[in-house]
Scaffold this motif. Structure first.
Motif, mmCIF file in Angstrom:
data_model
loop_
_atom_site.group_PDB
_atom_site.id
_atom_site.type_symbol
_atom_site.label_atom_id
_atom_site.label_comp_id
_atom_site.label_asym_id
_atom_site.label_seq_id
_atom_site.Cartn_x
_atom_site.Cartn_y
_atom_site.Cartn_z
ATOM 1 N N ILE A 114 0.869 -1.266 0.101
ATOM 2 C CA ILE A 114 -0.175 -0.008 0.114
ATOM 3 C C ILE A 114 0.950 1.116 -0.146
ATOM 4 O O ILE A 114 2.186 1.284 0.363
ATOM 5 C CB ILE A 114 -0.975 0.074 1.215
ATOM 6 N N LEU A 115 0.195 2.225 -0.376
ATOM 7 C CA LEU A 115 1.091 3.729 -0.417
ATOM 8 C C LEU A 115 0.619 4.428 0.493
ATOM 9 O O LEU A 115 -0.795 4.626 0.498
ATOM 10 C CB LEU A 115 1.003 4.187 -1.583
ATOM 11 N N ILE A 116 1.184 5.139 1.540
ATOM 12 C CA ILE A 116 0.905 6.133 2.239
ATOM 13 C C ILE A 116 1.677 7.427 2.260
ATOM 14 O O ILE A 116 2.831 7.410 1.667
ATOM 15 C CB ILE A 116 1.163 5.534 3.883
ATOM 16 N N THR A 117 0.910 8.557 2.611
ATOM 17 C CA THR A 117 1.425 9.614 2.566
ATOM 18 C C THR A 117 1.694 10.490 3.852
ATOM 19 O O THR A 117 0.775 11.136 4.213
ATOM 20 C CB THR A 117 0.844 10.537 1.389
ATOM 21 N N PRO A 118 2.499 10.073 4.770
ATOM 22 C CA PRO A 118 2.801 10.763 5.955
ATOM 23 C C PRO A 118 2.700 12.319 5.818
ATOM 24 O O PRO A 118 3.494 12.746 4.801
ATOM 25 C CB PRO A 118 3.943 10.325 6.631
ATOM 26 N N PRO A 119 2.387 13.081 6.940
ATOM 27 C CA PRO A 119 1.597 12.447 7.944
ATOM 28 C C PRO A 119 0.104 11.896 7.641
ATOM 29 O O PRO A 119 -0.551 12.582 6.755
ATOM 30 C CB PRO A 119 1.690 13.555 8.989
ATOM 31 N N LEU A 136 4.751 1.294 1.062
ATOM 32 C CA LEU A 136 5.310 2.565 0.667
ATOM 33 C C LEU A 136 5.294 3.629 0.924
ATOM 34 O O LEU A 136 4.119 3.942 1.179
ATOM 35 C CB LEU A 136 5.247 2.418 -1.197
ATOM 36 N N SER A 137 6.138 4.433 1.477
ATOM 37 C CA SER A 137 5.695 5.656 1.896
ATOM 38 C C SER A 137 6.469 7.020 1.517
ATOM 39 O O SER A 137 7.430 6.896 1.175
ATOM 40 C CB SER A 137 6.326 5.806 3.588
ATOM 41 N N VAL A 138 5.685 7.817 0.803
ATOM 42 C CA VAL A 138 6.244 9.017 0.296
ATOM 43 C C VAL A 138 5.423 10.154 1.055
ATOM 44 O O VAL A 138 4.310 10.346 0.860
ATOM 45 C CB VAL A 138 5.551 9.073 -1.327
ATOM 46 N N PRO A 139 6.460 10.919 1.740
ATOM 47 C CA PRO A 139 5.832 11.849 2.711
ATOM 48 C C PRO A 139 5.216 13.203 1.839
ATOM 49 O O PRO A 139 5.697 13.353 0.782
ATOM 50 C CB PRO A 139 7.149 12.594 3.456
ATOM 51 N N LEU A 140 4.152 13.899 2.374
ATOM 52 C CA LEU A 140 3.597 15.098 1.741
ATOM 53 C C LEU A 140 4.667 16.055 1.858
ATOM 54 O O LEU A 140 5.502 16.092 2.628
ATOM 55 C CB LEU A 140 2.207 15.505 2.616
ATOM 56 N N ALA A 143 3.878 21.768 2.226
ATOM 57 C CA ALA A 143 2.575 22.560 1.979
ATOM 58 C C ALA A 143 1.362 21.453 2.007
ATOM 59 O O ALA A 143 0.440 21.783 1.467
ATOM 60 C CB ALA A 143 2.652 23.367 0.827
ATOM 61 N N PHE A 144 1.892 20.120 2.418
ATOM 62 C CA PHE A 144 0.722 19.112 2.261
ATOM 63 C C PHE A 144 0.169 18.546 0.963
ATOM 64 O O PHE A 144 -0.942 18.063 0.740
ATOM 65 C CB PHE A 144 -0.252 19.115 3.396
ATOM 66 N N ASP A 145 1.077 18.955 -0.042
ATOM 67 C CA ASP A 145 0.816 18.128 -1.280
ATOM 68 C C ASP A 145 1.479 16.917 -1.552
ATOM 69 O O ASP A 145 2.497 16.685 -1.139
ATOM 70 C CB ASP A 145 1.327 19.296 -2.441
ATOM 71 N N ILE A 146 0.921 16.309 -2.348
ATOM 72 C CA ILE A 146 1.447 14.849 -2.825
ATOM 73 C C ILE A 146 2.591 15.123 -3.782
ATOM 74 O O ILE A 146 2.598 15.736 -4.800
ATOM 75 C CB ILE A 146 0.244 14.016 -3.585
ATOM 76 N N ARG A 147 3.598 14.134 -3.477
ATOM 77 C CA ARG A 147 4.792 14.221 -4.565
ATOM 78 C C ARG A 147 4.403 13.121 -5.301
ATOM 79 O O ARG A 147 5.029 11.992 -5.496
ATOM 80 C CB ARG A 147 6.041 13.913 -3.401
ATOM 81 N N ALA A 148 3.477 13.442 -6.514
ATOM 82 C CA ALA A 148 3.220 12.567 -7.844
ATOM 83 C C ALA A 148 4.500 11.991 -8.535
ATOM 84 O O ALA A 148 4.252 10.717 -8.557
ATOM 85 C CB ALA A 148 2.273 13.168 -8.390
#
Length: 152
Positions: A114-119, A136-140, A143-148
């Motif tokens: 699964i992909l999570i986007t901490p926090p 799979l962890s890709v932090p925001l 500015a709390f945007d997704i790192r697409a």
């Protein structure tokens, strides 16, 4: 085994699709003594509720609720409108149960991730661990945007 259609049936785990729905006495009966439910058919005494009839406790706390939540789903569908149908709803005991069920139904242990986007919500990690699903962890961004571009 029931025949399922739709996208969920194409991505759910094969062993899940092969399950037969659990049946209990509540499927066929709605009153009486249901011994398989391990319920107190008579409920608590009437003293706390101040009922006049000692055999009427004024509630149904001794019974399990409808396992299909039919009345609740019908009320919610009517409230929401827009063609919503009770048979297309899931009602659970909070998001923890929904997250766990999604992983158990659609993720193969020790294979999927699964992909999570901490926090983010902590139960994603807990449920992934319990279900042996990689994370799979890709932090925001700050500015709390997704790192697409980093999501692969």
């Amino acid at each position: 085994m029931t025949t399922s259609t739709g996208i969920a049936a194409t991505i759910a785990r094969k062993n899940i699709l092969e399950l037969h729905p659990y049946r209990c006495a509540r499927d066929d009966y709605s009153s009486g003594v249901l011994l398989d439910a391990n319920e107190n058919a008579y409920g608590p005494t009437s003293l706390p509720t101040k009922c006049l009839d000692p055999y009427d406790n004024c509630n149904t706390l001794e019974r399990y609720p409808d396992p299909y939540q039919i009345a609740l789903k019908e009320l919610y569908a009517k409230y929401r409108g827009h063609g919503m149908k009770p048979e297309n709803m899931f009602v659970g005991v909070g998001s923890d149960e929904a997250i766990d069920l999604l992983m158990r139904i659609f993720c193969y242990p020790a294979k999927d991730n699964i992909l999570i986007t901490p926090p983010t919500y902590g139960m994603y990690k807990v449920c992934a661990k319990v279900n042996d699903v990689s994370i799979l962890s890709v932090p925001l961004t700050p500015a709390f945007d997704i790192r697409a571009q980093e999501v692969r």
